[in-house]
Scaffold this motif. Structure first.
Motif, PDB file in Angstrom:
ATOM      1  N   ASP A  34       0.833  -1.198   0.000  1.00 27.74           N
ATOM      2  CA  ASP A  34       0.000   0.000   0.000  1.00 27.74           C
ATOM      3  C   ASP A  34       0.870   1.251   0.000  1.00 27.74           C
ATOM      4  O   ASP A  34       0.464   2.300  -0.493  1.00 27.74           O
ATOM      5  CB  ASP A  34      -0.932  -0.006   1.214  1.00 27.74           C
ATOM      6  N   ARG A  89      -6.370  -2.271  -2.642  1.00 25.20           N
ATOM      7  CA  ARG A  89      -6.347  -1.006  -1.906  1.00 25.20           C
ATOM      8  C   ARG A  89      -7.582  -0.870  -1.012  1.00 25.20           C
ATOM      9  O   ARG A  89      -7.512  -0.304   0.073  1.00 25.20           O
ATOM     10  CB  ARG A  89      -6.238   0.168  -2.864  1.00 25.20           C
ATOM     11  N   THR A  93      -6.388  -0.685   3.851  1.00 32.02           N
ATOM     12  CA  THR A  93      -6.662   0.144   5.024  1.00 32.02           C
ATOM     13  C   THR A  93      -6.979  -0.739   6.223  1.00 32.02           C
ATOM     14  O   THR A  93      -6.488  -0.509   7.332  1.00 32.02           O
ATOM     15  CB  THR A  93      -7.840   1.102   4.740  1.00 32.02           C
ATOM     16  N   THR A  96      -3.712  -2.606   7.269  1.00 35.59           N
ATOM     17  CA  THR A  96      -2.827  -1.706   7.993  1.00 35.59           C
ATOM     18  C   THR A  96      -3.368  -1.433   9.392  1.00 35.59           C
ATOM     19  O   THR A  96      -2.622  -1.428  10.373  1.00 35.59           O
ATOM     20  CB  THR A  96      -2.639  -0.395   7.215  1.00 35.59           C
TER      21      THR A  96
END
Length: 120
Positions: A34, A89, A93, A96
């Motif tokens: 990312d 993608r 998020t 992460t």
């Protein structure tokens, strides 16, 4: 016609996606990609402890799932770069955030484990 999925049903294909996300290497790979596209050896250096075999296998699975793109450049020697796809993608998020949650809460988890082990 829109299919309805129920992740709590044994035969639901969404469990395959959850299985992929349960893999610590997949979470770490998605979080790193990312940030920027990377070559295999850079990924291996940046994700300490991952073996070459495990990294290769997880990258292939993520590519198959449409989460990672593998691009080959006609150089000598051949250069291969991995990048996150638009679909990946949408997941990065969360990946992460999961990695950050682990970093922020590891001490509490370790303390809970020690307390449990003492009382068991």
């Amino acid at each position: 016609m829109v299919k309805e999925y129920d992740v709590y049903m044994q035969a639901c294909p969404t469990r395959l996606v959850l299985d992929r996300l349960a893999d610590k290497w997949a979470v770490l790979i998605l979080a790193r990609l990312d940030e920027s596209p990377m070559r295999f050896n850079r990924l291996k250096r940046e994700i300490e402890g991952v073996s070459q075999k495990a990294l290769s296998q997880v990258l292939k699975k993520l590519e198959r799932d449409g989460l990672v793109r593998r691009e080959v450049f006609a150089t000598v020697p051949v250069t291969v770069e991995y990048s996150i796809t638009p679909l990946g993608r949408t997941l990065s998020t969360t990946a992460t955030a999961l990695a950050r949650w682990a970093e922020e809460n590891v001490e509490a988890v370790l303390a809970a484990q020690q307390q449990y082990d003492r009382s068991a």
